[in-house]
Design a protein around this motif. Structure first.
Motif, PDB file in Angstrom:
ATOM      1  N   LYS A  21       0.848  -1.187   0.000  1.00 57.48           N
ATOM      2  CA  LYS A  21       0.000   0.000   0.000  1.00 57.48           C
ATOM      3  C   LYS A  21       0.886   1.241   0.000  1.00 57.48           C
ATOM      4  O   LYS A  21       1.653   1.478   0.933  1.00 57.48           O
ATOM      5  N   LYS A  22       0.803   2.035  -1.043  1.00 57.67           N
ATOM      6  CA  LYS A  22       1.583   3.266  -1.165  1.00 57.67           C
ATOM      7  C   LYS A  22       0.998   4.342  -0.256  1.00 57.67           C
ATOM      8  O   LYS A  22      -0.210   4.542  -0.200  1.00 57.67           O
ATOM      9  N   LYS A  23       1.892   5.048   0.468  1.00 58.00           N
ATOM     10  CA  LYS A  23       1.433   6.114   1.357  1.00 58.00           C
ATOM     11  C   LYS A  23       2.010   7.479   0.990  1.00 58.00           C
ATOM     12  O   LYS A  23       1.425   8.507   1.333  1.00 58.00           O
ATOM     13  N   LYS A  71      -3.038  14.578   3.992  1.00 57.60           N
ATOM     14  CA  LYS A  71      -2.186  13.734   3.162  1.00 57.60           C
ATOM     15  C   LYS A  71      -0.928  13.348   3.929  1.00 57.60           C
ATOM     16  O   LYS A  71      -0.505  14.047   4.843  1.00 57.60           O
ATOM     17  N   ASP A  74       2.582  10.870  -0.233  1.00 59.60           N
ATOM     18  CA  ASP A  74       1.749  11.893  -0.879  1.00 59.60           C
ATOM     19  C   ASP A  74       0.325  11.430  -1.154  1.00 59.60           C
ATOM     20  O   ASP A  74      -0.383  12.028  -1.981  1.00 59.60           O
ATOM     21  N   GLU A  75      -0.115  10.376  -0.469  1.00 61.10           N
ATOM     22  CA  GLU A  75      -1.471   9.848  -0.660  1.00 61.10           C
ATOM     23  C   GLU A  75      -2.431  10.445   0.376  1.00 61.10           C
ATOM     24  O   GLU A  75      -2.036  10.841   1.474  1.00 61.10           O
ATOM     25  N   SER A  76      -3.725  10.474   0.013  1.00 62.63           N
ATOM     26  CA  SER A  76      -4.763  10.964   0.920  1.00 62.63           C
ATOM     27  C   SER A  76      -4.985   9.973   2.060  1.00 62.63           C
ATOM     28  O   SER A  76      -4.929   8.760   1.867  1.00 62.63           O
ATOM     29  N   TYR A  96      -7.925   5.646   3.416  1.00 57.58           N
ATOM     30  CA  TYR A  96      -7.212   4.663   4.246  1.00 57.58           C
ATOM     31  C   TYR A  96      -7.905   4.495   5.588  1.00 57.58           C
ATOM     32  O   TYR A  96      -8.215   3.372   6.016  1.00 57.58           O
TER      33      TYR A  96
END
Length: 349
Positions: free
Chosen positions: A59-61, A115, A63-65, A69
């Motif tokens: 699971k990429k985090k 973010k 700069d992700e919202s 999640y």
């Protein structure tokens, strides 16, 4: 069943604490990242179960919202926080890297708490020793055959399925589990024994043994009880599953029988829960004091006879016996080879 030879203990049945015992993450820099990585991998597993076509493994985090999640986390929080290792450990190292991000992102150079930030190389550097231990553990053949990191080893059956079959079918009276081929590195022998005891403890708490009580025999008990695991910073964690069984499982129908040559190495709290002692000859003062402190007042005077007991003799003391009984054991039909080899001088020719 011989663990590591014809059977294995699936790592998914380890608790998070057991996994931490194996990996020994440091408290401030590695534990939080490891926990977050485990949560993320559990969320991926749950997502794949709900959407079989999902192909992601990490699971990429960066700069992700955070909203999506945490929404998924709150919806599945019970399953995510169930203290099990029901996730794909082969992607744990990759997920640890994904967790190494700044807690707050930026939009046009303004803080954005909704973010995650970008990749944090300094936090990742702190994980180097942990990543090395994970890699060593899951890529070592002997540990893979013991805990099934790469799936069920060829020719091995799950010890968990073996125990459940033994409990439910009642075809066999005795199930013997051998630890003789388990290596001592990573403290994996003690941790696996503790994990098995935790598994039985949880079954007992669920009421599995109320109608069909179970006796757990532990030979060479000093090898498994009163054990502490230390990390690289010498922080100690206690393996206490057997101690908990001794203290609380009688009412659940799970009973504990310990066999040891060194009662001084058994926790005092565990010994105090033992109702019956079958004691052979003891010479060491600490061993005698361990038995004396655990025995009732009426039986303490009998402990003085322990150093003079002969071969095959034992004292039976306990709460159900008004006075100590001196027993003489019958010789076994199959005599064990337990005599001390004789030393002989080899004379020169």
């Amino acid at each position: 069943m011989t663990l590591g030879i014809d059977s294995f203990f699936p790592y998914q049945n380890l608790s998070i604490s057991d996994l931490f015992f194996l990996l020994r993450p440091t408290g401030q820099s590695q534990r939080p990242i490891l926990l977050e990585a485990i949560r993320s991998l559990k969320m991926i597993r749950i997502g794949k179960e709900k959407n079989p076509g999902l192909s992601i493994n990490t699971k990429k985090k960066s700069d992700e919202s955070k909203a999506k999640y945490f929404s998924f986390y709150q919806t599945n929080i019970k399953e995510i926080e169930d203290n099990s290792c029901n996730f794909d450990i082969n992607f744990l190292i990759d997920q640890i890297k994904e967790e190494c991000v700044y807690p707050t992102g930026y939009t046009d150079r303004q803080p954005d708490v909704k973010k995650w930030g970008g990749y944090d190389a300094k936090t990742y550097d702190y994980q180097t020793s942990l990543i090395g231990r994970i890699s060593d553990l899951i890529n070592t053949e002997v540990f893979n055959k013991l805990l099934g990191f790469q799936g069920a080893p060829k020719g091995c059956s799950s010890i968990v399925e073996g125990i459940n079959k033994f409990i439910t079918q009642n075809e066999e009276q005795v199930l013997r589990i051998s630890f003789e081929n388990i290596p001592s590195s990573f403290s994996v022998k003690e941790i696996t024994a503790n994990a098995l005891a935790s598994f039985l403890l949880n079954l007992a708490r669920q009421g599995k043994f109320r109608t069909e009580p179970l006796i757990l025999f532990v030979d060479e008990a000093h090898q498994f009880l009163n054990k502490n695991i230390k990390d690289e910073f010498f922080e100690s964690q206690t393996l206490d599953a057997f101690d908990l069984i001794a203290k609380e499982c009688r009412k659940y129908g799970l009973f504990l029988c310990l066999s040891t040559q060194m009662p001084r190495d058994i926790p005092a709290g565990t010994l105090s829960q033992m109702g019956t002692f079958l004691v052979h000859r003891l010479i060491n003062e600490l061993d005698k004091k361990a038995i004396e402190s655990a025995a009732s007042t009426a039986n303490r005077s009998a402990i003085s006879f322990l150093p003079i007991l002969g071969e095959g003799e034992a004292l039976l003391v306990g709460v159900d016996f008004p006075m100590p009984l001196l027993l003489k054991m019958s010789e076994p039909e199959r005599k064990p080879v337990s005599t001390t080899p004789k030393l002989r001088a080899k004379l020169p020719k």
